[in-house]
Write an enzyme that holds these catalytic residues in place. Sequence first.
Site, PDB file in Angstrom:
ATOM      1  N   ASP A  36       0.866  -1.171   0.000  1.00 28.10           N
ATOM      2  CA  ASP A  36       0.000   0.000   0.000  1.00 28.10           C
ATOM      3  C   ASP A  36       0.910   1.229   0.000  1.00 28.10           C
ATOM      4  O   ASP A  36       2.081   1.129   0.383  1.00 28.10           O
ATOM      5  CB  ASP A  36      -0.891  -0.053   1.247  1.00 28.10           C
ATOM      6  CG  ASP A  36      -1.625   1.240   1.477  1.00 28.10           C
ATOM      7  OD1 ASP A  36      -2.359   1.667   0.567  1.00 28.10           O
ATOM      8  OD2 ASP A  36      -1.467   1.838   2.561  1.00 28.10           O
ATOM      9  N   ASP A  38      -0.117   5.151   0.757  1.00 25.73           N
ATOM     10  CA  ASP A  38      -0.344   6.172   1.793  1.00 25.73           C
ATOM     11  C   ASP A  38      -0.429   5.534   3.169  1.00 25.73           C
ATOM     12  O   ASP A  38      -1.241   4.641   3.396  1.00 25.73           O
ATOM     13  CB  ASP A  38      -1.629   6.941   1.505  1.00 25.73           C
ATOM     14  CG  ASP A  38      -1.546   7.680   0.180  1.00 25.73           C
ATOM     15  OD1 ASP A  38      -0.630   8.498   0.037  1.00 25.73           O
ATOM     16  OD2 ASP A  38      -2.375   7.404  -0.714  1.00 25.73           O
ATOM     17  N   GLU A 331      12.781   9.995  26.261  1.00 24.59           N
ATOM     18  CA  GLU A 331      13.295   9.754  27.610  1.00 24.59           C
ATOM     19  C   GLU A 331      14.645   9.052  27.561  1.00 24.59           C
ATOM     20  O   GLU A 331      14.712   7.830  27.561  1.00 24.59           O
ATOM     21  CB  GLU A 331      12.300   8.899  28.399  1.00 24.59           C
ATOM     22  CG  GLU A 331      10.939   9.552  28.547  1.00 24.59           C
ATOM     23  CD  GLU A 331       9.995   8.733  29.425  1.00 24.59           C
ATOM     24  OE1 GLU A 331      10.451   8.256  30.491  1.00 24.59           O
ATOM     25  OE2 GLU A 331       8.841   8.568  29.034  1.00 24.59           O
TER      26      GLU A 331
HETATM   27  N1  RBF Z   1       7.880   1.728  28.695  1.00 22.31           N
HETATM   28  C1  RBF Z   1       6.978   0.947  28.097  1.00 22.31           C
HETATM   29  O1  RBF Z   1       5.795   0.991  28.430  1.00 22.31           O
HETATM   30  N2  RBF Z   1       7.328   0.090  27.069  1.00 22.31           N
HETATM   31  C2  RBF Z   1       8.606  -0.015  26.647  1.00 22.31           C
HETATM   32  O2  RBF Z   1       8.867  -0.796  25.736  1.00 22.31           O
HETATM   33  C3  RBF Z   1       9.600   0.804  27.277  1.00 22.31           C
HETATM   34  N3  RBF Z   1      10.888   0.735  26.888  1.00 22.31           N
HETATM   35  C4  RBF Z   1      11.818   1.525  27.499  1.00 22.31           C
HETATM   36  C5  RBF Z   1      13.150   1.458  27.091  1.00 22.31           C
HETATM   37  C6  RBF Z   1      14.137   2.258  27.665  1.00 22.31           C
HETATM   38  C7  RBF Z   1      15.548   2.140  27.198  1.00 22.31           C
HETATM   39  C8  RBF Z   1      13.769   3.179  28.685  1.00 22.31           C
HETATM   40  C9  RBF Z   1      14.800   4.061  29.322  1.00 22.31           C
HETATM   41  C10 RBF Z   1      12.446   3.248  29.116  1.00 22.31           C
HETATM   42  C11 RBF Z   1      11.451   2.428  28.536  1.00 22.31           C
HETATM   43  N4  RBF Z   1      10.111   2.461  28.942  1.00 22.31           N
HETATM   44  C12 RBF Z   1       9.175   1.669  28.316  1.00 22.31           C
HETATM   45  C13 RBF Z   1       9.674   3.295  30.079  1.00 22.31           C
HETATM   46  C14 RBF Z   1       9.188   4.640  29.643  1.00 22.31           C
HETATM   47  O3  RBF Z   1      10.318   5.450  29.409  1.00 22.31           O
HETATM   48  C15 RBF Z   1       8.302   5.293  30.705  1.00 22.31           C
HETATM   49  O4  RBF Z   1       8.379   4.657  31.915  1.00 22.31           O
HETATM   50  C16 RBF Z   1       6.864   5.234  30.251  1.00 22.31           C
HETATM   51  O5  RBF Z   1       6.751   5.929  29.063  1.00 22.31           O
HETATM   52  C17 RBF Z   1       5.904   5.856  31.241  1.00 22.31           C
HETATM   53  O6  RBF Z   1       6.200   7.151  31.496  1.00 22.31           O
HETATM   54 MG    MG Z   2      -2.941   3.107   3.548  1.00 22.78          MG
END
Ligand code: RBF
Ligand code: MG
Length: 399
Positions: A36, A38, A331
């Site tokens: 696809d 778009d 983050e």
């Molecule tokens: N939060 C998730 O919910 N899922 C993820 O896969 C995830 N992966 C992360 C990977 C890294 C390297 C770091 C530092 C944080 C991760 N977080 C993840 C946590 C996330 O930064 C944070 O706790 C949530 O977004 C809630 O604020």
């Molecule tokens: Mg599409």
Amino acid sequence: MLHPSLLVPKALYFGLSDNMSIAKPFRKWISCVILDLDGTLLNTDGVVGNVLKFSLGKYGKEWDGREVLKIVGKTPFEAAAAVVEDYGLPCSTTEFISEISPLFSDQWCNIKALPGANRLIKHLKSHGAPMALASNSPRENIEAKISFHDGWKDSFSVIIGGDEVRKGKPSPEIFVEAARRLSIEPSCCLVIEDSIPGVTAGKAAGMEVVAVPSLPKQSHLYTAADEVINSLLDLQLEKWGLPPFEDWVEGTLPIDPWHISGPVIKGFGRGSKVLGIPTANLSAKGYSDLLVEHPAGVYFGWAGLPGRGIFKMVMSIGWNPYFNNKEKTIEPWLLHDFSEDFYGEELRLVIVGYIRPEANFPSLESLIAKIHADRRVAERALDLPLYSSYKNDPYLRTY
Ligand code: RBF
Ligand code: MG
Ligand code: ADP
């Protein structure tokens, strides 16, 4: 004798524990890919905002970018009707469409390829795997849109538009016709689609379908698809008997490096307090385009803090519950023990690789374990010459 399929351990069939992929037990042997356009290869939604901002402005209305969620995946008529109604425009849907159509044509040169689109097209082409492009938009528009992307037109053996069949998606006709023109059995075709009508069409055509939803957190709506992935970066072609990508290096995918900087702001995360993993936050203001372009997931690279040094960094780009999952946040976790906070200090990042899509975890413990696994992957990868050279990027040195 047992049928060979019965000898394969169940765990293998259902071994795709990643909750992004709704894996079905059997994979077909695929010989061609039907794409696809778009929302799958092109970030068409990105230009929608530009056009609507301008045209609503003429009516004295202000476009709120968040409403893009209401119109994605609709036909042009339905989308226009929704905008006319939502904003109470003093014109008919048809009149509004004739006003915005030329504006859209002017924007086609600004539509960016989605992450992984160029990589996929180049890869399949270099392995001689036939590709078709099947889009609901008229053939002429398809040709115009892809003309801005080097090498795309020549990569497709078949290009077919919504005006070349009696019924567009969700009717299977467009995909059946693409397979006929490729002279390939529908059951040997893999469709890659971002929209629900497209998935419906592909399944009705008797094809295997991988969905790449363009809206976040919508994978539960795509149960008809054989697999749901977060972005084209996560496509695993070997699952379909197609030649696998060979560009992953020790669990990481090199990406075109990008730079981002700004003062560290107080976070909204669970980082320090709940996970025991401090994550700095950069304000997404001014970076909305960049963030929209990058799929939610885990990335890594180098971080510079003036007066403190340059550090390895692993980070998540995630849909933040604090913003109702409507905004992505950045983050970064700097892989160094700091004795204090550095709110307000200028943080500079060079992001060089991708690790995995954002995922949901059944427990905090499993999330924490995964983040530490991400850290180890990033730490090791950043020692490879491929990535370590970016430590000398002048962008990181602000002192
Ligand atoms: N939060 C998730 O919910 N899922 C993820 O896969 C995830 N992966 C992360 C990977 C890294 C390297 C770091 C530092 C944080 C991760 N977080 C993840 C946590 C996330 O930064 C944070 O706790 C949530 O977004 C809630 O604020
Ligand atoms: Mg599409
Ligand atoms: P949360 O991660 O839950 O948002 P806080 O805002 O309390 O938590 O703490 C994060 C802050 O900790 C960062 O903004 C930064 O000032 C500081 N910090 C200390 N060490 C690090 C590190 N290694 N990586 C990122 N931030 C760190």
